[in-house]
Design an enzyme around this catalytic site. Sequence first.
Site, short mmCIF file in Angstrom:
data_model
loop_
_atom_site.label_atom_id
_atom_site.label_comp_id
_atom_site.label_asym_id
_atom_site.label_seq_id
_atom_site.Cartn_x
_atom_site.Cartn_y
_atom_site.Cartn_z
N LYS A 18 141.86 51.24 99.80
CA LYS A 18 141.53 49.84 100.06
C LYS A 18 140.28 49.70 100.92
O LYS A 18 139.81 50.64 101.55
CB LYS A 18 142.74 49.11 100.67
CG LYS A 18 143.77 48.80 99.58
CD LYS A 18 144.90 47.92 100.01
CE LYS A 18 145.79 47.63 98.78
NZ LYS A 18 147.08 47.08 99.13
N ARG B 29 152.45 53.66 98.06
CA ARG B 29 151.89 53.32 96.74
C ARG B 29 150.45 53.83 96.71
O ARG B 29 149.62 53.34 97.47
CB ARG B 29 151.94 51.79 96.57
CG ARG B 29 151.42 51.28 95.25
CD ARG B 29 151.49 49.75 95.21
NE ARG B 29 151.00 49.22 93.94
CZ ARG B 29 149.72 49.02 93.68
NH1 ARG B 29 148.80 49.26 94.58
NH2 ARG B 29 149.36 48.55 92.49
N1 HH2 Z 1 148.34 46.47 96.42
C1 HH2 Z 1 147.76 46.17 95.24
C2 HH2 Z 1 148.54 45.81 94.14
N2 HH2 Z 1 149.89 45.79 94.22
N3 HH2 Z 1 151.87 46.10 95.47
C3 HH2 Z 1 152.48 46.39 96.63
N4 HH2 Z 1 153.81 46.37 96.73
N5 HH2 Z 1 151.75 46.73 97.76
C4 HH2 Z 1 150.39 46.76 97.75
O1 HH2 Z 1 149.78 47.05 98.81
C5 HH2 Z 1 149.71 46.44 96.53
C6 HH2 Z 1 150.50 46.11 95.39
C7 HH2 Z 1 146.27 46.23 95.10
O2 HH2 Z 1 145.84 47.49 94.73
P1 HH2 Z 1 145.47 47.96 93.23
O3 HH2 Z 1 146.62 47.83 92.29
O4 HH2 Z 1 144.90 49.33 93.29
O5 HH2 Z 1 144.29 47.00 92.82
P2 HH2 Z 1 144.19 45.69 91.94
O6 HH2 Z 1 145.03 44.63 92.55
O7 HH2 Z 1 142.71 45.36 91.98
O8 HH2 Z 1 144.67 46.04 90.54
#
Ligand code: HH2
Length: 280
Positions: free
Chosen positions: A222, A257
């Site tokens: 992040k 995660r």
């Molecule tokens: N962060 C993201 C998405 N889903 N779910 C939970 N439970 N906790 C988190 O911190 C979280 C999440 C964001 O990360 P990412 O999926 O890599 O990116 P994007 O939202 O751009 O797909």
Amino acid sequence: MAGTWQCGRFAIPLTPVVVMGIVNVTPDSFSDGGTHADPDAAIDFARGLAGDGAGILDVGGESTRPGSDEVSPAEELERVLPVVRALSPGPVPVSVDTRHAEVALACVRAGASILNDVSGFRDPAMVDAALDCDAGVVVMHMLGEPKTMQQEPRYDDVVVRVAEWLGEHAAALVDAGVAPERIAVDPGIGFGKTLEHNLELLRRLDEVAELGYPVLVGASRKRFIGTLTGVEVPAERVAGSLAAALIAARHGANIVRVHDVAATVDALAVWEAVDGERRG
Ligand code: HH2
């Protein structure tokens, strides 16, 4: 806290720390958008993460990065359903990362065992979806919506407010009829938080763990890690992400995660051996 998290047909043991591998079937996720946007590529990628030691596979079809636009449930479903179907039933529980009830239910019917809602089940339709199935549920804290959440977020005490919010939203699910054993909570690193808010949440994660639910933390790659390390390219933030995962584990996270599953599994194995007894 119980030693397992009840997710459909799985009772997931929470020690050692569970690594949830991220499978983004999106063209625009902040760190890996487009790398496996095609379902076949995503399925192969997810199987690779399972081989690397992921204890959960989290499939998402909508980017919720700061400033992102919402995707229609139909489009989201088209992205995630073939992936969920191909991975279930399998040995590794499949989670669906969605804010939309129709996506959640279709994925559970296709075999998903966890509903991961970054909106924290604020939508009554998501509560109904949770009641219609026996999947595990992740209640995550987010201030506002992805479009605007990073516009000057403020709290008097971020840890107290986030823990309070999570406690209230988890209690609302229990009151509605969701078994407490199905619930996990997540402070939502980066979702309406400044750098200092994220650091304080990691530092005092124990206060979130005191709610008594399994704690999930998503810090992987992040922005705040880029700010601290000066590493601009998200995929290159692996070392900083490992540090964050270990700190989260030390302070009571039961599930992390992450994008970099193999590296995280190795780092946690060393931490568990040396320090696992001292988890928060
Ligand atoms: N962060 C993201 C998405 N889903 N779910 C939970 N439970 N906790 C988190 O911190 C979280 C999440 C964001 O990360 P990412 O999926 O890599 O990116 P994007 O939202 O751009 O797909």
